[in-house]
Design an enzyme around this catalytic site. Sequence first.
Site, mmCIF file in Angstrom:
data_model
loop_
_atom_site.group_PDB
_atom_site.id
_atom_site.type_symbol
_atom_site.label_atom_id
_atom_site.label_comp_id
_atom_site.label_asym_id
_atom_site.label_seq_id
_atom_site.Cartn_x
_atom_site.Cartn_y
_atom_site.Cartn_z
ATOM 1 N N ASP A 96 -9.568 1.330 -3.513
ATOM 2 C CA ASP A 96 -8.903 2.303 -4.382
ATOM 3 C C ASP A 96 -8.697 1.712 -5.766
ATOM 4 O O ASP A 96 -8.867 0.502 -5.984
ATOM 5 C CB ASP A 96 -7.561 2.735 -3.787
ATOM 6 C CG ASP A 96 -6.566 1.590 -3.692
ATOM 7 O OD1 ASP A 96 -6.952 0.505 -3.194
ATOM 8 O OD2 ASP A 96 -5.404 1.757 -4.109
ATOM 9 N N GLU A 171 -4.268 -0.003 -1.815
ATOM 10 C CA GLU A 171 -3.581 -1.231 -2.223
ATOM 11 C C GLU A 171 -2.695 -0.997 -3.433
ATOM 12 O O GLU A 171 -1.604 -1.563 -3.546
ATOM 13 C CB GLU A 171 -4.617 -2.325 -2.533
ATOM 14 C CG GLU A 171 -4.039 -3.696 -2.830
ATOM 15 C CD GLU A 171 -3.798 -3.951 -4.323
ATOM 16 O OE1 GLU A 171 -3.278 -5.032 -4.666
ATOM 17 O OE2 GLU A 171 -4.122 -3.070 -5.147
#
Length: 517
Positions: A96, A171
């Site tokens: 991400d 994350e």
Amino acid sequence: MIKSKMSSHLTTAAAQSVLADGRLPEPKAIWDYFLAMVETPRGSGFPDLPREKIIGFGKELGLETERDEAGNVIIRKPATPGYESRPSVCLQAHYDMVTVAAEGLTFDFTKQPLVPRIVESPDKAFGQYALMATDTSLGADNGIGCGIVLAILADKTLKHGPIEGLFTTDEETTMYGATNIKKGFIKSPYLINVDSEEDWRITIGCAGGFEDELTLPLKKDNIEGAAIRIELKGLQGGHSGVEIHKGRANALKLLGQLIHQTTLHCNLEGKFGLQYFVGGDKRNVIPPNARCGIVVPAASKAEFMTELKKQEELLKQEWKTIEKDMKFIETEGAIDKHVSYDYESTRKFLDVVLIAPHGVMRMSPDVEGLVETSINFCKAVLCDKPECHAARFEFFPRSSDNDYMPVVHEQLKALARTVGANITDMPNIFPGWLPDTANPLLTLSVETYKEIHGKEPEIYAIHAGLECGMFQASHPGLKCISVGPYMVDVHSPKETLFIDTVPGSYKLLTTVLEKIH
């Protein structure tokens, strides 16, 4: 290492053009995979597209590919013949990214691909060229880590023991993937996180953190006067961990200070009300922009506007060295009765903004120059919708001392009690990662770095969140380090990856994989 052929992974003209550019260093496979991530919408909270793309890459390579319930993907590559007895190593990156667009740009990060471009390097000490996106964050944090790991998995010329490529989700927001990873998902005794951002350093520790939210009940009223909108924009913002010590301005604090000082000098205490006040977006970004609407007595409008301009200039002078692009925009509205928060509520809101903690709280007593504890005042929302009767304040504290984070929460609770706000219960903390200088993986990596570069790397703990602490919690005994190429201004439209530092990170990893016993 074999030079890679041009790939069919890329679908956008911009990504294909960059991949074909001769200024990109070898191995081109890194850029092929990285650019495939760049053109794939993959903001935090939207994992499906990048996850399925990575799963597809694993299957395309004919490698064992597995997904756990949290959305993490692991691709396992068997050992090179003759290296079967070597210990397995897990190479890890998160897929991400933090999505930030330039001020004024409307960009749908859930649908639109980023537009990469090669630019002149802003620091020639790290090469002649760099990679950026066009008016958005690039997502090299941590797309380049994904690209490097995938290129290693794809390279059949390398010599190594068993390899696991681990790709984690979300994350940047909640550490969801690392926190909820399936026990035993990682089979390796060693893990190299490829999410560091300075190629001359090997990271061996990081800060943990948590999110706190205050909710302040408020009241509205009809206030007669002149409506004025004020917008502050152009601040640097940046990463709320690695750049928190640089003294950059927080737009929430500055706009609150501007309103307070202007109304104070105009003797408007008890005579004005805020219609709205909004700023901040991501928890790990220092707020670069904020805006508000205020109603002042019609008779005081001219004086207010004059004083407002004066206070704006004072702020520009105060911050001229750091915030050179600071800009204020004022829009004068009608004189009428306006729905606003009453003065008492407005005063409470501004007081919270003025006293809200932000920045470095404590430097490490053990590591010179390392921030131990900080807090990012990351969002304030005073909404003008009819159904809204409360303000929301969000904070993101970090600390490398896990025992100190509850102390910070108690300080925020004290703030809430003082102003009559509600606060969330102590949330789940994502733990810090404690340094281990006796780690044999570190010893080998330092020796290898010195062989490649002719000098010792810096051994470093970072004031930002890496996932290693969470992996160690679910996989006891796991030995970790973190490395990566050089990039700056992550989590902003100025994000820049120094492309000539990427091959060095690749060589460090592949050499360690070949030498580890």
